[in-house]
Design an enzyme around this catalytic site. Structure first.
Site, PDB file in Angstrom:
ATOM      1  N   LYS A  22      57.392  46.224  10.647  1.00 32.23           N
ATOM      2  CA  LYS A  22      57.714  45.092  11.527  1.00 32.23           C
ATOM      3  C   LYS A  22      57.760  45.775  13.023  1.00 32.23           C
ATOM      4  CE  LYS A  22      60.824  41.870  11.844  1.00 32.23           C
ATOM      5  NZ  LYS A  22      61.393  41.439  13.067  1.00 32.23           N
ATOM      6  N   ASN A  23      59.293  46.175  12.946  1.00 31.46           N
ATOM      7  CA  ASN A  23      59.898  46.417  14.031  1.00 31.46           C
ATOM      8  C   ASN A  23      59.434  47.750  15.075  1.00 31.46           C
ATOM      9  OD1 ASN A  23      61.193  44.347  14.031  1.00 31.46           O
ATOM     10  ND2 ASN A  23      63.162  44.945  13.190  1.00 31.46           N
ATOM     11  N   CYS A 117      65.487  35.494  15.650  1.00 27.80           N
ATOM     12  CA  CYS A 117      66.262  34.873  14.741  1.00 27.80           C
ATOM     13  C   CYS A 117      67.683  34.462  15.511  1.00 27.80           C
ATOM     14  CB  CYS A 117      66.756  35.871  13.751  1.00 27.80           C
ATOM     15  SG  CYS A 117      65.319  36.379  12.466  1.00 27.80           S
ATOM     16  N   ARG A 122      72.203  36.525  22.138  1.00 31.69           N
ATOM     17  CA  ARG A 122      71.520  37.807  22.053  1.00 31.69           C
ATOM     18  C   ARG A 122      71.044  37.896  23.401  1.00 31.69           C
ATOM     19  NH1 ARG A 122      67.216  37.781  17.349  1.00 31.69           N
ATOM     20  NH2 ARG A 122      67.075  40.033  17.845  1.00 31.69           N
ATOM     21  N   ASP A 306      69.788  44.555   8.993  1.00 32.02           N
ATOM     22  CA  ASP A 306      68.737  43.871   8.542  1.00 32.02           C
ATOM     23  C   ASP A 306      68.587  43.804   7.167  1.00 32.02           C
ATOM     24  OD1 ASP A 306      67.969  43.135  11.215  1.00 32.02           O
ATOM     25  OD2 ASP A 306      66.667  44.468  11.428  1.00 32.02           O
ATOM     26  N   ARG A 398      57.266  35.886   8.831  1.00 37.27           N
ATOM     27  CA  ARG A 398      57.303  36.518   9.949  1.00 37.27           C
ATOM     28  C   ARG A 398      57.426  38.053   9.797  1.00 37.27           C
ATOM     29  NH1 ARG A 398      62.443  35.269  13.447  1.00 37.27           N
ATOM     30  NH2 ARG A 398      61.201  37.096  14.354  1.00 37.27           N
TER      31      ARG A 398
HETATM   32  N1  EPU Z   1      72.919  43.832  22.973  1.00 36.35           N
HETATM   33  C1  EPU Z   1      73.453  43.487  24.259  1.00 36.35           C
HETATM   34  N2  EPU Z   1      72.649  43.597  25.463  1.00 36.35           N
HETATM   35  C2  EPU Z   1      71.322  43.601  25.550  1.00 36.35           C
HETATM   36  C3  EPU Z   1      70.921  44.067  23.891  1.00 36.35           C
HETATM   37  C4  EPU Z   1      71.601  43.902  22.955  1.00 36.35           C
HETATM   38  O1  EPU Z   1      74.628  43.217  24.250  1.00 36.35           O
HETATM   39  O2  EPU Z   1      70.890  43.626  26.406  1.00 36.35           O
HETATM   40  C5  EPU Z   1      73.582  43.558  21.822  1.00 36.35           C
HETATM   41  C6  EPU Z   1      73.252  42.776  20.804  1.00 36.35           C
HETATM   42  O3  EPU Z   1      73.977  41.388  21.102  1.00 36.35           O
HETATM   43  C7  EPU Z   1      73.644  43.026  19.477  1.00 36.35           C
HETATM   44  C8  EPU Z   1      73.385  44.625  19.605  1.00 36.35           C
HETATM   45  O4  EPU Z   1      73.628  44.910  21.224  1.00 36.35           O
HETATM   46  O5  EPU Z   1      74.979  42.899  19.407  1.00 36.35           O
HETATM   47  C9  EPU Z   1      72.151  45.149  19.189  1.00 36.35           C
HETATM   48  O6  EPU Z   1      70.978  44.486  19.371  1.00 36.35           O
HETATM   49  P1  EPU Z   1      69.737  45.277  19.503  1.00 36.35           P
HETATM   50  O7  EPU Z   1      69.202  45.205  21.162  1.00 36.35           O
HETATM   51  O8  EPU Z   1      69.529  46.525  18.838  1.00 36.35           O
HETATM   52  O9  EPU Z   1      68.905  44.354  18.701  1.00 36.35           O
HETATM   53  P2  EPU Z   1      67.265  43.744  18.919  1.00 36.35           P
HETATM   54  O10 EPU Z   1      66.631  44.663  19.672  1.00 36.35           O
HETATM   55  O11 EPU Z   1      67.502  42.368  19.783  1.00 36.35           O
HETATM   56  C10 EPU Z   1      66.315  44.798  16.931  1.00 36.35           C
HETATM   57  C11 EPU Z   1      65.621  43.854  15.705  1.00 36.35           C
HETATM   58  C12 EPU Z   1      66.525  43.289  14.752  1.00 36.35           C
HETATM   59  C13 EPU Z   1      67.555  43.908  14.658  1.00 36.35           C
HETATM   60  C14 EPU Z   1      68.383  44.671  15.497  1.00 36.35           C
HETATM   61  C15 EPU Z   1      69.351  45.705  15.130  1.00 36.35           C
HETATM   62  C16 EPU Z   1      63.360  43.780  16.699  1.00 36.35           C
HETATM   63  C17 EPU Z   1      62.178  43.171  17.051  1.00 36.35           C
HETATM   64  N3  EPU Z   1      64.468  43.209  16.044  1.00 36.35           N
HETATM   65  O12 EPU Z   1      66.734  43.564  17.522  1.00 36.35           O
HETATM   66  O13 EPU Z   1      65.594  42.909  13.616  1.00 36.35           O
HETATM   67  O14 EPU Z   1      68.619  43.160  13.542  1.00 36.35           O
HETATM   68  O15 EPU Z   1      67.170  45.356  16.367  1.00 36.35           O
HETATM   69  O16 EPU Z   1      68.983  46.598  14.344  1.00 36.35           O
HETATM   70  O17 EPU Z   1      63.278  44.989  16.728  1.00 36.35           O
HETATM   71  C18 EPU Z   1      65.020  41.820  11.868  1.00 36.35           C
HETATM   72  O18 EPU Z   1      63.871  42.331  11.770  1.00 36.35           O
HETATM   73  O19 EPU Z   1      65.401  40.754  11.093  1.00 36.35           O
HETATM   74  C19 EPU Z   1      65.927  41.805  13.026  1.00 36.35           C
HETATM   75  C20 EPU Z   1      66.466  40.751  13.506  1.00 36.35           C
END
Ligand code: EPU
Length: 429
Positions: A22-23, A117, A122, A306, A398
């Site tokens: 998915k990701n 989620c 976030r 995850d 999802r």
């Molecule tokens: N963060 C910031 N600022 C930003 C972006 C992130 O402070 O601008 C912080 C977040 O608050 C968090 C950390 O950095 O504490 C990591 O966030 P990240 O950006 O890595 O997460 P994401 O890209 O929003 C993706 C996956 C999530 C997975 C996380 C971590 C997708 C669509 N989502 O989210 O997947 O938990 O990386 O590996 O790729 C899932 O598949 O169930 C899922 C939630």
């Protein structure tokens, strides 16, 4: 309303195949905006987040043709920027990648605030920091993220304050067509970052270092179309591995990259499972008792966040006291309340859960409060005595392709039902 009903207590045996990740699929689908040619993307998971991403592209003017259940042809020749519907993009986090893609192709982006989620706050400050380093001006206006680079993006140096998958992906997408060189420092190293870089490079981009914490991108004039196959989903595989650890049994899981699963495999072995690798498949068995373990989630190659709720569900059935610490998200413990209904013994303090293993969980009506929390409910239900009814299964769909079918093939007593009210459950067609 739909629910998944599980009669628990049956060990799992048999073989299942893992779908595309998915990701990786979400950024690759949205990054196809960067090229004006057709892209054929194979091995997509048939999940609602992928349907949503394709629907967003369609609504922006792209041609989207499913060639079979897992292959799509995307033609973004006539796509327009800035017009993605708020109600669609606000349903998932991956839609943030539209900002990088629109900025890269059109020098401007307008995208509704992304959903996804609920793990507490976030933020997207690191995405914005990255776009600004490439010369864009970014504002938040009426719930939209609005970015502009009237003279086009130019390469820049980006140093992320924290390791973030989303911002790494987004800046990588934006930088591919920028003028000059970009260096992303403190980049996320997840396999899906490498998969996205491989897709973009197949389209003619010049990206090196993906999979390390320094990614270098030399901007190119133009990308061309390609045919690309998405990597297998390590979290889907890990979820089935956790299910087998919880119920006992023996299952062969095909179409995996064992290297991506190493940390999950090591933890499950510590807990009493046996794992054998054979090329692109693994076999997991758990015949003896489950042992306690401690888990701390971290960015890749650390233990994946995850997999956190699923592992907590397994640890509820292990002998002894386990500690699970969440190193990524402010609040990923909303599933705990649901497990308590099943007789789990868990206390949460800040970002740490203490899990005291119980003799047996007992089936109960529970809710999938988010995607991986939903997977944890299924695992707990499979291991529990009696009947578990999981509601909110839209969250599970999802991210998991045909999870009821796959569990059924492994011998689980599980079915999806439609119910118009609490007293009337009708089996799914
Ligand atoms: N963060 C910031 N600022 C930003 C972006 C992130 O402070 O601008 C912080 C977040 O608050 C968090 C950390 O950095 O504490 C990591 O966030 P990240 O950006 O890595 O997460 P994401 O890209 O929003 C993706 C996956 C999530 C997975 C996380 C971590 C997708 C669509 N989502 O989210 O997947 O938990 O990386 O590996 O790729 C899932 O598949 O169930 C899922 C939630």
């Amino acid at each position: 309303m739909e629910k998944i009903i599980i009669e628990g207590g049956t060990p799992l045996y048999g073989e299942i195949e893992i779908n595309g990740m998915k990701n990786a699929a979400l950024p690759i689908i949205l990054a196809s905006i960067l090229t004006e040619d057709k892209c054929v993307i194979e091995h997509l998971p048939a999940i609602s987040d992928v349907s949503l991403a394709l629907e967003i592209l369609r609504s922006m003017g792209a041609g989207v043709k499913m060639l079979n259940r897992t292959t799509v042809e995307i033609d973004t020749t006539h796509i327009r920027g800035g017009n993605s519907p708020y109600d669609l993009v606000s349903k998932m986090r991956g839609s943030t990648y539209l900002i990088g893609a629109e900025l890269g192709r059109f020098g401007a982006a307008r995208v509704g605030w992304p959903g996804g989620c609920d793990f507490g706050v976030r933020p997207i400050d690191q995405h914005i920091k990255g776009f600004e380093a490439l010369g864009a001006e970014v504002d938040i206006e009426n719930g939209y993220i609005v970015a502009n680079a009237p003279d086009g993006l130019r390469g820049g140096q980006v140093y992320f304050d924290c390791v973030t998958v989303g911002a790494t992906v987004n800046v990588m997408i934006a930088a591919v067509l920028a003028k000059g060189n970009t260096v992303i420092d403190n980049a996320a190293r997840e396999p899906h970052i490498v998969d996205l870089a491989n897709f973009l490079n197949t389209c003619g981009a010049k990206i090196t270092g993906a999979g390390t914490s320094v990614i270098r991108i030399s901007g190119v004039e133009k990308l061309h179309g390609c045919t690309y196959t998405i990597i297998p989903d390590m979290i889907e595989a890990g979820t089935y591995m956790a299910a087998v650890a919880a119920t006992g049994g023996r299952v062969r899981i095909t179409n995996v990259i064992p290297k991506h699963l190493e940390i999950i495999s090591a933890k499950l072995e510590e807990m009493g499972a046996t794992i054998e690798e054979d090329g692109d498949s693994i076999t997991i068995s758990r015949l003896g008792d489950l042992r306690r373990a401690n888990i701390k989630t971290l960015p890749y190659p650390g233990f994946p966040t995850d997999m956190h709720p699923q592992m907590s569900a397994v640890l509820c059935c292990a002998k002894g006291t386990s500690i699970v610490s969440e190193g990524i998200w402010e609040n990923r413990f909303r599933y705990v309340d649901e497990l308590l209904k099943m007789g789990a013994d868990i206390t949460v303090d800040g970002r740490t859960a203490t899990i005291q293993g119980v003799e047996r969980l007992s089936g109960a009506p529970v809710r999938a409060v988010d995607l991986r929390a939903g997977a944890a409910m299924l695992i707990a239900g499979l291991a529990a005595e009696g009947r578990t009814e999981v509601s909110g299964i839209g969250s599970i769909e999802r991210g998991y392709d045909d999870i009821v079918g796959k569990l059924t093939r492994l011998g689980a007593n599980v079915k999806k039902v439609y119910c118009s009210d609490e007293n009337e459950l009708r089996e799914a067609q």
